[in-house]
Design an enzyme around this catalytic site. Structure first.
Site, PDB file in Angstrom:
ATOM      1  N   SER A  56      41.632  43.181  37.702  1.00 21.76           N
ATOM      2  CA  SER A  56      41.394  43.664  36.369  1.00 21.76           C
ATOM      3  C   SER A  56      41.199  45.151  36.561  1.00 21.76           C
ATOM      4  O   SER A  56      40.345  45.333  37.590  1.00 21.76           O
ATOM      5  CB  SER A  56      40.780  42.902  35.694  1.00 21.76           C
ATOM      6  OG  SER A  56      40.467  43.648  34.472  1.00 21.76           O
ATOM      7  N   TYR A  94      32.786  38.841  34.464  1.00 23.76           N
ATOM      8  CA  TYR A  94      34.274  38.976  34.821  1.00 23.76           C
ATOM      9  C   TYR A  94      34.851  40.069  35.908  1.00 23.76           C
ATOM     10  O   TYR A  94      35.458  39.721  36.470  1.00 23.76           O
ATOM     11  CB  TYR A  94      35.123  39.223  33.286  1.00 23.76           C
ATOM     12  CG  TYR A  94      36.374  39.212  33.464  1.00 23.76           C
ATOM     13  CD1 TYR A  94      37.216  38.347  33.794  1.00 23.76           C
ATOM     14  CD2 TYR A  94      36.808  40.662  33.148  1.00 23.76           C
ATOM     15  CE1 TYR A  94      38.797  38.543  33.711  1.00 23.76           C
ATOM     16  CE2 TYR A  94      38.196  40.850  32.993  1.00 23.76           C
ATOM     17  CZ  TYR A  94      39.122  39.612  33.538  1.00 23.76           C
ATOM     18  OH  TYR A  94      40.525  40.326  33.350  1.00 23.76           O
TER      19      TYR A  94
HETATM   20  P1  NAP Z   1      45.644  34.692  28.540  1.00 24.78           P
HETATM   21  O1  NAP Z   1      46.797  35.144  27.426  1.00 24.78           O
HETATM   22  O2  NAP Z   1      44.178  34.264  27.821  1.00 24.78           O
HETATM   23  O3  NAP Z   1      46.295  33.153  29.035  1.00 24.78           O
HETATM   24  C1  NAP Z   1      45.650  32.605  30.264  1.00 24.78           C
HETATM   25  C2  NAP Z   1      46.373  31.666  30.847  1.00 24.78           C
HETATM   26  O4  NAP Z   1      45.661  31.048  31.975  1.00 24.78           O
HETATM   27  C3  NAP Z   1      46.872  30.689  29.982  1.00 24.78           C
HETATM   28  O5  NAP Z   1      48.080  30.133  30.338  1.00 24.78           O
HETATM   29  C4  NAP Z   1      45.769  29.558  30.193  1.00 24.78           C
HETATM   30  O6  NAP Z   1      46.318  28.067  30.052  1.00 24.78           O
HETATM   31  C5  NAP Z   1      45.670  29.883  31.706  1.00 24.78           C
HETATM   32  N1  NAP Z   1      44.134  29.424  32.249  1.00 24.78           N
HETATM   33  C6  NAP Z   1      43.108  29.506  31.850  1.00 24.78           C
HETATM   34  N2  NAP Z   1      42.030  28.652  32.506  1.00 24.78           N
HETATM   35  C7  NAP Z   1      42.763  28.058  33.332  1.00 24.78           C
HETATM   36  C8  NAP Z   1      42.229  26.941  34.393  1.00 24.78           C
HETATM   37  N3  NAP Z   1      41.039  26.669  34.651  1.00 24.78           N
HETATM   38  N4  NAP Z   1      43.425  26.421  35.201  1.00 24.78           N
HETATM   39  C9  NAP Z   1      44.607  26.608  34.815  1.00 24.78           C
HETATM   40  N5  NAP Z   1      44.978  27.486  33.653  1.00 24.78           N
HETATM   41  C10 NAP Z   1      44.060  28.246  33.100  1.00 24.78           C
HETATM   42  O7  NAP Z   1      45.447  35.663  29.542  1.00 24.78           O
HETATM   43  P2  NAP Z   1      46.199  36.897  29.903  1.00 24.78           P
HETATM   44  O8  NAP Z   1      45.840  38.282  29.190  1.00 24.78           O
HETATM   45  O9  NAP Z   1      47.650  36.729  30.225  1.00 24.78           O
HETATM   46  O10 NAP Z   1      45.558  36.984  31.503  1.00 24.78           O
HETATM   47  C11 NAP Z   1      46.358  36.588  32.818  1.00 24.78           C
HETATM   48  C12 NAP Z   1      45.658  37.172  33.834  1.00 24.78           C
HETATM   49  O11 NAP Z   1      45.459  38.539  33.899  1.00 24.78           O
HETATM   50  C13 NAP Z   1      43.991  36.854  34.041  1.00 24.78           C
HETATM   51  O12 NAP Z   1      43.704  36.573  35.272  1.00 24.78           O
HETATM   52  C14 NAP Z   1      43.293  37.933  33.409  1.00 24.78           C
HETATM   53  O13 NAP Z   1      41.991  38.164  33.932  1.00 24.78           O
HETATM   54  C15 NAP Z   1      44.174  39.183  33.866  1.00 24.78           C
HETATM   55  N6  NAP Z   1      43.878  40.347  33.149  1.00 24.78           N
HETATM   56  C16 NAP Z   1      44.202  40.598  31.828  1.00 24.78           C
HETATM   57  C17 NAP Z   1      44.180  41.620  31.264  1.00 24.78           C
HETATM   58  C18 NAP Z   1      44.392  41.766  29.923  1.00 24.78           C
HETATM   59  O14 NAP Z   1      44.142  42.849  29.007  1.00 24.78           O
HETATM   60  N7  NAP Z   1      45.137  40.804  29.122  1.00 24.78           N
HETATM   61  C19 NAP Z   1      43.524  42.793  31.779  1.00 24.78           C
HETATM   62  C20 NAP Z   1      43.437  42.842  33.063  1.00 24.78           C
HETATM   63  C21 NAP Z   1      43.500  41.534  33.893  1.00 24.78           C
HETATM   64  P3  NAP Z   1      46.080  27.124  28.949  1.00 24.78           P
HETATM   65  O15 NAP Z   1      46.333  28.228  27.516  1.00 24.78           O
HETATM   66  O16 NAP Z   1      47.337  26.034  28.760  1.00 24.78           O
HETATM   67  O17 NAP Z   1      44.707  26.591  28.814  1.00 24.78           O
END
Ligand code: NAP
Length: 254
Positions: free
Chosen positions: A149, A163
């Site tokens: 991130s 985080y």
């Molecule tokens: P998101 O929309 O909140 O989706 C998170 C996903 O992770 C969901 O499919 C959720 O499944 C799953 N999840 C959460 N806890 C879990 C667990 N313990 N075991 C298995 N699955 C789990 O997140 P996102 O924004 O797409 O982020 C994806 C990745 O990118 C993350 O690692 C995040 O830190 C990283 N990231 C995101 C951003 C951003 O701005 N969005 C920026 C930097 C990095 P369920 O919904 O089915 O529970």
């Protein structure tokens, strides 16, 4: 060297029921991968992600598993390989944030959950993927992409230092593991997204955070899940055959 043909490979994407993970599942399917869609709680969303992959002509299954639970991860890997075949790619995407807070307001349970999902989960999944893919273990090679991130570099003060610290660990893990398995047909890279328009921001207390942040992004907009997915799937693919130990920033210039 990973010179495997692209068609017919099998990828596991953790946290693929929505957001960047679901976009990665779709993008991987477009590029010829069969996809295992791991999810935490949202079975219906995971099923929709499976159907999106199938609509693109690839095989897909949904598998529930909490990535922070070792027994559940072992069952996940067994199920994926029994149902789809030998693994060729892992995307360690499942991740969580928590409510905006200062460090002196965070309790230990929060830190433990943050590290368990974002760090331990990625470590256990990567270990199992190396066992499945490394030529040292009789595998045919493959690629791992971890999700870092943009928070890791400034450390996210007064937002979520926990985080950011977890994602800093992912950066070090990516470099170390990449060098450890570099001669075993396994490449390990990370993608470092900036501010991306997904539902994750709701969990930090501001669902509109991505759009409110536009003025601090040189491109003046948040990224889309698919823009991150394209970078992930490139790193998974043989087109990135000489790239390992890299953290690729996808942030609109931030
Ligand atoms: P998101 O929309 O909140 O989706 C998170 C996903 O992770 C969901 O499919 C959720 O499944 C799953 N999840 C959460 N806890 C879990 C667990 N313990 N075991 C298995 N699955 C789990 O997140 P996102 O924004 O797409 O982020 C994806 C990745 O990118 C993350 O690692 C995040 O830190 C990283 N990231 C995101 C951003 C951003 O701005 N969005 C920026 C930097 C990095 P369920 O919904 O089915 O529970």
């Amino acid at each position: 060297m990973n010179t495997k043909p692209l068609q017919g490979d099998i990828a596991l994407v953790t946290g693929a029921s929505r957001g960047i993970g679901a976009a990665t599942a779709r993008r991987a399917a477009r590029e010829g991968w069969d996809v295992a869609v791991n999810y935490g709680r949202q079975a219906e969303a995971a099923q929709a992600a499976v159907e999106a992959v199938q609509a693109l002509g690839r095989r897909a299954i949904a598998v529930q598993a909490d990535v922070s639970d070792e027994a559940q991860v072992l069952a996940l890997f067994a199920r994926v390989q029994q149902s789809l075949g030998p693994l060729g790619g892992l995307v360690n995407n499942a991740g969580i944030v928590a409510m905006k807070a200062r460090v002196d307001e965070m309790d230990t349970a929060r830190w433990q959950r943050m590290l368990a999902v974002n760090v331990l989960g990625s470590w256990i999944c990567a270990r199992e993927a190396v066992k499945a893919m490394s030529t040292r273990h009789g595998g045919a090679g493959g690629a791992i992409v971890n999700l870092s991130s943009g928070a890791a570099t400034p450390g996210a003060p007064a937002m979520y230092v926990d985080y950011a610290s977890a994602k800093g660990a992912i950066d070090a893990f990516t470099l170390g593991l990449a060098r450890e398995v570099a001669t075993e047909g396994v490449r390990v890279n990370a993608v470092r997204p900036g501010i991306i328009d997904t539902e994750i921001h709701t969990d930090s207390g501001d669902a509109q955070r991505a759009f409110k942040s536009a003025e601090v992004i040189p491109m003046r907009r948040p990224g889309t899940a698919d823009e991150v997915a394209q970078a992930i799937v490139w790193l998974l693919s043989p087109a990135a055959s000489y790239v390992t130990g890299e953290v690729l920033t996808v942030s609109g210039g931030r």
